[in-house]
Design an enzyme around this catalytic site. Structure first.
Site, short mmCIF file in Angstrom:
data_model
loop_
_atom_site.label_atom_id
_atom_site.label_comp_id
_atom_site.label_asym_id
_atom_site.label_seq_id
_atom_site.Cartn_x
_atom_site.Cartn_y
_atom_site.Cartn_z
N ASP A 124 -10.10 -3.10 -5.50
CA ASP A 124 -9.19 -2.18 -4.82
C ASP A 124 -9.08 -0.91 -5.67
O ASP A 124 -8.79 -0.99 -6.87
CB ASP A 124 -7.81 -2.87 -4.69
N SER A 136 0.83 -1.21 0.00
CA SER A 136 0.00 0.00 0.00
C SER A 136 0.87 1.27 0.00
O SER A 136 1.71 1.42 -0.87
CB SER A 136 -0.96 -0.07 1.19
N HIS A 169 -8.28 -4.41 -1.02
CA HIS A 169 -7.14 -3.71 -0.45
C HIS A 169 -6.94 -4.12 1.01
O HIS A 169 -7.90 -4.20 1.78
CB HIS A 169 -7.31 -2.19 -0.56
#
Ligand SMILES: *[C@@H]1O[C@H](CO)[C@@H](O)[C@H](O)[C@H]1NC(C)=O
Length: 348
Positions: free
Chosen positions: A292, A138, A322
Site C-alpha cells: 500500500d 483511507s 489498500h
C-alpha cells in the site's frame, strides 16, 4: 408440590408485583391502566439497560472525492460493527471533491462529530459517553485522525472519544516518495498516480499541483522545518527502510504552497502535529498493509504516537493491499474486518 410448580408460583408472584399498582377506586378501567403503566415502566427500564451501548463514529474513504455510507461495503461494515458490538454506528456523509475542496470535508466531519457528541443526542441513542470510537479508512482515516486531534485540543469539547481507529489512513502529502510509495507505485486499487491525484484534488482542480506532487517538488524551502515530522528515515522501523536511501527533500517554488496552504495544514496532514499535540490523544488502533502506498504514513504515525506516550495497537497485514476491507467478495476483507471489530470489542 413439585419443583416446577414452585418456580411457576414464585414467577407468578413476581410478575403480579411488577404489574400491580393500586389506583384509587374512583378510576374506571383500573386493569387497563395498570397494563399501560407496565408498558411504560418496561420501556424506561429497557432504556436504562441500553444506556451502556457503545458507539462508533465512522468516516468512509474514497480519496475525499467519492464514496458514501450507503455503498454496499460500508453499509455491511456498519451493520457488522453494530451487530457484533451491540453498538450505535454513525456512518457519515460529507461533501466531496472536486466540487468541494479542503477544508470543507474536514469541517463537515468535525461539525457532525461535535453535533453527535452532545449529551442529549447520546442519551437519545442510549449511548454511554465514555465508550465512543472515532474511526475511518483511507481518506476517512485521514479525516478521523484530523478531527480527533482537533477535538482533543478544543477546550469546549466536554465529551471526547475513548479511542480512535485508523484503517490504512492517508496522513501527509509532503513526502510522496517514501519507501511504500516507491515499492507500491503500480499496485492495483491504489497506484501512486491515483493517490497523488486524490491529494492534489483535495486542495484544487489546478493540475500543476498534481504535476509538482508527482515529482515530489511541491513544497518550498521555507517549509523545510515540517519535514522533520514526516521523516521516514527516523520514523520507519528498520525492516521497512531496508534497501532505501533517504535523500533530503527537493524543494520547489513557494507559489503552490502559498496558493494552497492546505498542503501544510495539520487538518489535512495529521502527521504534521507536533509532539505536544499528539501527547493528549486517546488510545489508537492503526492498521497498515504491506502492499500500500500509504503504508508508511500509518507506520510513521504509530512511531510518532508511541514516542509521544500514546497507547497504540498496530496491526500490519503482511499480504494486505489498500482497500482490503472494502471487498466482501474477498476472504482478506473478512480477515481484516475481524481484526478491527475484535479490537473494538476488547477496547471500546
Ligand atoms: C531525517 O532523519 C535523518 C536521520 O534519522 C537525518 O539525517 C536527516 O537530516 C533528517 N531529515 C530531515 C529533513 O529532517
Amino acid at each position: 408440590m413439585g419443583r416446577k410448580s414452585l418456580y411457576f408460583l414464585v414467577l407468578g408472584v413476581l410478575v403480579a408485583c411488577y404489574i400491580y399498582t393500586s389506583p384509587p377506586d374512583i378510576f374506571e378501567e383500573p386493569w387497563k391502566l395498570m397494563l399501560i403503566n407496565v408498558q411504560l415502566k418496561t420501556f424506561v427500564h429497557l432504556r436504562k439497560l441500553d444506556a451502556h451501548r457503545r458507539a462508533v463514529f465512522f468516516v468512509h474513504g474514497g480519496g475525499w472525492c467519492s464514496g458514501s455510507p450507503a455503498l454496499r461495503n460500508y453499509d455491511l461494515l456498519s451493520r457488522w460493527t453494530a451487530e457484533r458490538l451491540n453498538a450505535v454506528v454513525i456512518s457519515i456523509d460529507y461533501r466531496l471533491a472536486p466540487k468541494y475542496h479542503f477544508p470543507i470535508q474536514f469541517e463537515d466531519v468535525y461539525n457532525a462529530l461535535r453535533w453527535f457528541l452532545r449529551r442529549n443526542i447520546l442519551e437519545n441513542y442510549g449511548i454511554n459517553p465514555e465508550r465512543i470510537c472515532v474511526s475511518g479508512d483511507s481518506a476517512g482515516g485521514n479525516l478521523a485522525a484530523a478531527v480527533t486531534q482537533k477535538l482533543f485540543s478544543d477546550s469546549d469539547a466536554n465529551i471526547k472519544p475513548k479511542i480512535q481507529a485508523l484503517i490504512y489512513p492517508a496522513l501527509q502529502p509532503l513526502d510522496l516518495d517514501s519507501p511504500s510509495y516507491q515499492e507500491n507505485s503500480d499496485m492495483p486499487i491504489l497506484p501512486k498516480s491515483l493517490m497523488v491525484r486524490f491529494w492534489s484534488e483535495y486542495f484544487t482542480r489546478d493540475r500543476s499541483l498534481e504535476k509538482a506532487m508527482l515529482s515530489n517538488e511541491h513544497v518550498s524551502a521555507e517549509s523545510s522545518h515540517l519535514f522533520q515530522f514526516v521523516n521516514w528515515s527516523s520514523f520507519l522501523p528498520e525492516r521497512f527502510r531496508k534497501g532505501h536511501v533517504y535523500n533530503n527533500p527537493t524543494y520547489g517554488s513557494s507559489e503552490l504552497t502559498q496558493k494552497y496552504p492546505g498542503i501544510l495544514d495539520v487538518r489535512a496532514a495529521p502527521l504534521l502535529a507536533d509532539d505536544s499535540k499528539l501527547r493528549g490523544l486517546p488510545q489508537t488502533f492503526v492498521l497498515t498493509c504491506q502492499y500500500d502506498v500509504l503504508r508508511d504514513d500509518g507506520l510513521m504515525y504509530v512511531t510518532r504516537l508511541r514516542n509521544a506516550g500514546v497507547q497504540v495497537a498496530h496491526y500490519h497485514v503482511e499480504d494486505g493491499f489498500h482497500g482490503a476491507i472494502s471487498f466482501p467478495q474477498l476472504k482478506i476483507s473478512h480477515r481484516v474486518i475481524n481484526q478491527y471489530i475484535s479490537w473494538l470489542k476488547e477496547n471500546l
